[in-house]
Design an enzyme around this catalytic site. Structure first.
Site, mmCIF file in Angstrom:
data_model
loop_
_atom_site.group_PDB
_atom_site.id
_atom_site.type_symbol
_atom_site.label_atom_id
_atom_site.label_comp_id
_atom_site.label_asym_id
_atom_site.label_seq_id
_atom_site.Cartn_x
_atom_site.Cartn_y
_atom_site.Cartn_z
ATOM 1 N N ASP A 93 63.651 -11.346 6.337
ATOM 2 C CA ASP A 93 63.059 -10.821 7.545
ATOM 3 C C ASP A 93 61.830 -11.689 7.905
ATOM 4 O O ASP A 93 60.812 -11.615 7.081
ATOM 5 C CB ASP A 93 62.852 -9.261 7.669
ATOM 6 N N ASP A 123 65.626 -20.080 8.684
ATOM 7 C CA ASP A 123 65.784 -20.640 10.122
ATOM 8 C C ASP A 123 64.382 -20.607 10.850
ATOM 9 O O ASP A 123 64.613 -21.015 11.927
ATOM 10 C CB ASP A 123 66.832 -20.337 10.700
ATOM 11 N N THR A 178 75.591 -18.067 5.090
ATOM 12 C CA THR A 178 75.666 -16.566 5.072
ATOM 13 C C THR A 178 75.945 -16.206 6.686
ATOM 14 O O THR A 178 75.759 -16.882 7.597
ATOM 15 C CB THR A 178 74.298 -16.042 4.736
ATOM 16 N N TYR A 189 73.938 -14.398 8.102
ATOM 17 C CA TYR A 189 72.521 -14.660 8.954
ATOM 18 C C TYR A 189 72.438 -15.995 9.494
ATOM 19 O O TYR A 189 72.096 -16.264 10.518
ATOM 20 C CB TYR A 189 71.374 -14.252 8.159
ATOM 21 N N GLU A 190 72.870 -17.126 8.613
ATOM 22 C CA GLU A 190 72.836 -18.339 9.080
ATOM 23 C C GLU A 190 73.794 -18.734 10.144
ATOM 24 O O GLU A 190 73.476 -19.289 11.028
ATOM 25 C CB GLU A 190 73.184 -19.508 7.941
#
Length: 236
Positions: free
Chosen positions: A138, A174, A212, A214-215
């Site tokens: 996060d 990122d 992932t 999230y990526e």
């Protein structure tokens, strides 16, 4: 307290996790699976934890902090059966998915810690871990919340203590501001090394990397570049 110090619990201990612990509720089948399987793999933390006692046959010990949906952790556990993996996650949805992955892949080289990862680090012996992953944590983008980021002097001190000399701390994000934040903290921690092969090499994914969720979400949202750092632990 400065922006670089972790807030404390009521008992005065530093904490590295903030926010809610549940997202989407587990459905009935997931609840039953977690209730049946999680107790076999969950770490009950005492004052000190020897990871070799968890994995007496393991060649290596690795930790993933905040494994999310568990894609990376489960894949690594399948690829490296000789490594004992400890996954740290507090969100019930992520824990449920990881329990499903453990069950479907018959993973015996994974254990799960379902509380603040800093508590686990503080309970581990010195030089007891070979590798730590912190992938897409996060970012806490608001300036007033930067102190909630997992990377801090406190957590890096603990990581440097528990990772053996020659071991590695892997960090991916990122968010450029979080990448810069992490580098600034790493450069203040003398036990970690930052030696990039070439300018911009940190944008090259890790060998064998698979994005992932999230990526993938970052790419959908237009964040097309990530930072993949590996910080070796200084040999003493």
């Amino acid at each position: 307290m400065t922006d670089h110090e972790l807030p404390k619990t009521r008992s005065g201990e530093p904490r590295a996790f903030f926010g809610r612990r549940s997202g989407k509720k587990l459905h009935g089948g997931q609840k039953a699976q977690v209730a049946e399987i999680l107790p076999r793999f969950e770490i009950a933390l005492a004052k000190q934890l020897d990871p070799r006692a968890l994995f007496p046959e393991a060649d290596r010990i690795a930790i993933e902090i905040g494994y999310g949906g568990g894609e990376h952790l489960a894949r690594k556990a399948v690829e490296q059966p000789g490594t004992g993996f400890i996954g740290c996650e507090v969100f019930t949805g992520g824990i449920g998915k990881m329990v499903q992955a453990i069950d479907s892949n018959d993973l015996e080289n994974v254990r799960l810690f379902t509380d603040d990862a800093l508590k686990l680090l503080m309970a581990l012996p010195e030089a007891s871990v070979d590798e730590v992953y912190l992938l897409y944590p996060d970012p806490w983008p608001k300036t007033r919340h930067h102190k909630r980021r997992f990377v801090s002097p406190t957590t890096l001190e603990q990581l440097a203590r528990v990772i053996r000399p020659g071991g590695v701390f892997n960090f991916a994000t990122d968010i450029e501001d979080y990448a810069n934040w992490t580098l600034a903290h790493i450069l203040r921690q003398p036990l970690f090394i930052f030696t990039p092969q070439a300018p911009g090499s940190w944008h090259t994914p890790y060998p064998g990397w698979q994005p992932t969720r999230y990526e993938k979400k970052a790419r959908r949202e237009g964040r097309m570049r990530s930072f993949y750092f590996s910080f070796p632990r200084q040999a003493v």
